[in-house]
Design a protein around this motif. Sequence first.
Motif, mmCIF file in Angstrom:
data_model
loop_
_atom_site.group_PDB
_atom_site.id
_atom_site.type_symbol
_atom_site.label_atom_id
_atom_site.label_comp_id
_atom_site.label_asym_id
_atom_site.label_seq_id
_atom_site.Cartn_x
_atom_site.Cartn_y
_atom_site.Cartn_z
ATOM 1 N N SER A 102 71.123 44.138 13.686
ATOM 2 C CA SER A 102 69.747 44.301 14.163
ATOM 3 C C SER A 102 68.879 44.825 13.037
ATOM 4 C CB SER A 102 69.737 45.254 15.357
ATOM 5 O OG SER A 102 69.961 46.565 14.914
ATOM 6 N N GLY A 103 67.705 45.346 13.400
ATOM 7 C CA GLY A 103 66.822 45.904 12.383
ATOM 8 C C GLY A 103 67.334 47.236 11.870
ATOM 9 N N GLY A 104 68.168 47.886 12.654
ATOM 10 C CA GLY A 104 68.645 49.222 12.268
ATOM 11 C C GLY A 104 70.145 49.314 12.111
ATOM 12 N N PRO A 116 70.560 43.626 8.334
ATOM 13 C CA PRO A 116 70.069 42.250 8.163
ATOM 14 C C PRO A 116 68.672 42.013 8.757
ATOM 15 C CG PRO A 116 71.953 42.309 9.656
ATOM 16 C CD PRO A 116 71.840 43.671 9.049
ATOM 17 N N GLY A 117 68.376 42.624 9.906
ATOM 18 C CA GLY A 117 67.048 42.451 10.508
ATOM 19 C C GLY A 117 65.976 43.034 9.601
ATOM 20 N N GLU A 118 66.330 44.149 8.989
ATOM 21 C CA GLU A 118 65.427 44.796 8.037
ATOM 22 C C GLU A 118 65.155 43.842 6.867
ATOM 23 O OE1 GLU A 118 67.504 48.266 6.902
ATOM 24 O OE2 GLU A 118 65.773 49.223 5.974
ATOM 25 N N PHE A 143 65.352 40.519 6.962
ATOM 26 C CA PHE A 143 64.472 39.459 7.478
ATOM 27 C C PHE A 143 63.021 39.954 7.500
ATOM 28 C CE2 PHE A 143 68.137 37.045 8.999
ATOM 29 C CZ PHE A 143 67.663 35.734 8.984
ATOM 30 N N ASP A 144 62.836 41.202 7.938
ATOM 31 C CA ASP A 144 61.477 41.744 8.021
ATOM 32 C C ASP A 144 60.847 41.877 6.630
ATOM 33 O OD1 ASP A 144 61.825 41.827 10.735
ATOM 34 O OD2 ASP A 144 62.283 43.963 10.821
ATOM 35 N N LYS A 145 61.651 42.294 5.652
ATOM 36 C CA LYS A 145 61.118 42.461 4.293
ATOM 37 C C LYS A 145 60.803 41.111 3.657
ATOM 38 C CE LYS A 145 63.121 46.983 3.344
ATOM 39 N NZ LYS A 145 64.278 47.697 2.787
ATOM 40 N N GLY A 180 59.768 40.118 11.401
ATOM 41 C CA GLY A 180 59.816 38.883 10.622
ATOM 42 C C GLY A 180 60.853 37.852 11.013
ATOM 43 N N GLY A 181 61.949 38.298 11.653
ATOM 44 C CA GLY A 181 63.077 37.395 11.916
ATOM 45 C C GLY A 181 62.684 36.044 12.497
ATOM 46 N N PRO A 182 62.000 36.019 13.645
ATOM 47 C CA PRO A 182 61.664 34.719 14.252
ATOM 48 C C PRO A 182 60.761 33.873 13.359
ATOM 49 C CG PRO A 182 61.277 36.544 15.794
ATOM 50 C CD PRO A 182 61.601 37.158 14.477
ATOM 51 N N VAL A 208 60.654 33.926 9.958
ATOM 52 C CA VAL A 208 61.468 33.391 8.864
ATOM 53 C C VAL A 208 62.314 32.234 9.391
ATOM 54 C CG1 VAL A 208 63.346 33.922 7.239
ATOM 55 C CG2 VAL A 208 61.479 35.572 7.575
ATOM 56 N N GLU A 209 62.849 32.397 10.591
ATOM 57 C CA GLU A 209 63.672 31.324 11.175
ATOM 58 C C GLU A 209 62.841 30.050 11.368
ATOM 59 O OE1 GLU A 209 65.560 32.065 15.005
ATOM 60 O OE2 GLU A 209 66.872 30.329 14.697
ATOM 61 N N ALA A 210 61.620 30.204 11.873
ATOM 62 C CA ALA A 210 60.759 29.036 12.106
ATOM 63 C C ALA A 210 60.441 28.320 10.792
ATOM 64 C CB ALA A 210 59.474 29.470 12.807
ATOM 65 N N GLY A 228 72.340 42.736 18.947
ATOM 66 C CA GLY A 228 71.258 43.024 18.004
ATOM 67 C C GLY A 228 70.326 41.833 17.895
ATOM 68 N N GLY A 229 69.078 42.112 17.508
ATOM 69 C CA GLY A 229 68.050 41.084 17.464
ATOM 70 C C GLY A 229 68.394 39.902 16.572
ATOM 71 N N VAL A 230 69.136 40.147 15.486
ATOM 72 C CA VAL A 230 69.449 39.075 14.540
ATOM 73 C C VAL A 230 70.375 38.027 15.181
ATOM 74 C CG1 VAL A 230 70.425 38.581 12.255
ATOM 75 C CG2 VAL A 230 69.072 40.648 12.613
HETATM 76 O O1 KG4 Z 1 67.959 44.759 18.084
HETATM 77 P P1 KG4 Z 1 66.507 44.768 17.712
HETATM 78 O O2 KG4 Z 1 65.497 44.274 18.716
HETATM 79 O O3 KG4 Z 1 66.017 46.202 17.330
HETATM 80 C C1 KG4 Z 1 66.658 47.103 16.502
HETATM 81 O O4 KG4 Z 1 66.526 46.943 15.278
HETATM 82 O O5 KG4 Z 1 67.311 48.020 17.034
HETATM 83 O O6 KG4 Z 1 66.403 43.894 16.378
HETATM 84 C C2 KG4 Z 1 65.161 43.646 15.790
HETATM 85 C C3 KG4 Z 1 65.423 42.921 14.493
HETATM 86 C C4 KG4 Z 1 64.166 42.755 13.673
HETATM 87 O O7 KG4 Z 1 64.437 43.167 12.357
HETATM 88 C C5 KG4 Z 1 63.884 41.260 13.770
HETATM 89 O O8 KG4 Z 1 63.237 40.726 12.637
HETATM 90 C C6 KG4 Z 1 65.266 40.687 13.926
HETATM 91 O O9 KG4 Z 1 65.946 41.617 14.764
HETATM 92 N N1 KG4 Z 1 65.230 39.378 14.574
HETATM 93 C C7 KG4 Z 1 65.659 38.234 13.983
HETATM 94 C C8 KG4 Z 1 65.366 37.174 14.873
HETATM 95 N N2 KG4 Z 1 64.779 37.717 15.996
HETATM 96 C C9 KG4 Z 1 64.705 39.070 15.780
HETATM 97 N N3 KG4 Z 1 66.242 38.031 12.792
HETATM 98 C C10 KG4 Z 1 66.561 36.759 12.482
HETATM 99 N N4 KG4 Z 1 66.288 35.696 13.270
HETATM 100 C C11 KG4 Z 1 65.705 35.851 14.468
HETATM 101 N N5 KG4 Z 1 65.438 34.805 15.250
#
Ligand code: KG4
Length: 355
Positions: free
Chosen positions: A138-140, A164-166, A168-170, A181-183, A185-187, A274-276
């Motif tokens: 996830s982001g954290g 990894p989510g972090e 994607f966001d960066k 940023g994740g969604p 970057v994916e798009a 996690g969001g990723v």
């Molecule tokens: O689990 P989460 O909602 O929150 C915590 O970090 O606890 O995860 C959010 C993270 C964000 O960094 C976001 O950019 C990433 O998940 N995320 C993705 C996608 N959707 C959300 N990363 C890659 N591809 C996605 N489709």
Amino acid sequence: MDDLIFLGIESSCDDTAAAVVTGDRRILSSIVSSQTPLHADFGGVVPEIAARAHAERLDLAVEQALAQAGLQLEALSGIAVTAGPGLIGGVMAGVMCAKGIAAGSGLPLVGVNHLAGHALTPRLTNGVEFPYLMLLVSGGHCQFLRVDGPEDFTRLGGTIDDAPGEAFDKIAKLLALPQPGGPHVEAEAAGGDPRRFPLPRPLLDRPGCDLSFSGLKTAVLRQRDALIADRGGLRAADRRDLCAAFQTAVAEVLAEKSRRALAASPVPVLAVAGGVAANRQIRAALEQVAAIAGAQFLAPPLRLCTDNGAMIAWAGIERFRMGHRDDMTLAARPRWPLDNRAAPMLGSGKKGAKA
Ligand code: KG4
Ligand code: ZN
């Protein structure tokens, strides 16, 4: 014991959440109040703003969760609350709220590790038996856990820097895409050529399941700056190709490390949270790895993969069944490693120091 009904409270990062869950795995309600707009201008979660918003919203989230479940406090068997790890102000707000309700109602109080909430989610959603492997991305968070019991976790590896989510966001930030940023970057990646820019595959040359994402981010930054120096700006195709190269690198690294984790610890199920885990390319790569290893791949619905109160209520039920009870001395913990035998992780993510 299946007639247990728990209220779960979550406030460790930027979601204020409350839910009511039963011992036979029914989610009677789940309220998640996101703080994303409050932090949008700052490019990350601001701990002080988060703590204040949690303090303001927790009562309402609990009230809504009970109302949606159609229950009064008296119908509950206990209160579960995230007691760490996370941003300390938010965790304190949740713990204080839970203590207040427990003191006023006389209900048992159970402090829950936020990561255990994520890690035990496949048991709530799919009734998965122990042992299984959990990849938290996830982001954290970013770690591989072997889960052998409600309180028995072995960390097989984790990130040594960014989650990894972090990352994607960066990447989104340095390509002027919106947050989170994740969604986005994916798009962008969907229309890009992943082979145009060669990016590193961090830590693949080292044995084990540890991961690193900050070098990848720097590599994308260098490519971006080279393109700008060369042509005075980024074209739409450049951005798409950079996103595709980055996402492919992350997917390949997560897949190879998952392959190693399954080889080191052969279990029947590989689960993600996690969001990723929402990312289709990453999901497909992990699914393939699981299939080759003869394991079932399991991704809970996204609303239960990201931060929520239901996973905390469920983890509380599992701990309660193990005989665990807390009292008014329950402390909020910024750090709370799930696996005390593992060496502490380095780096600090969106949620502060990684547990
Ligand atoms: O689990 P989460 O909602 O929150 C915590 O970090 O606890 O995860 C959010 C993270 C964000 O960094 C976001 O950019 C990433 O998940 N995320 C993705 C996608 N959707 C959300 N990363 C890659 N591809 C996605 N489709
Ligand atoms: Zn989380």
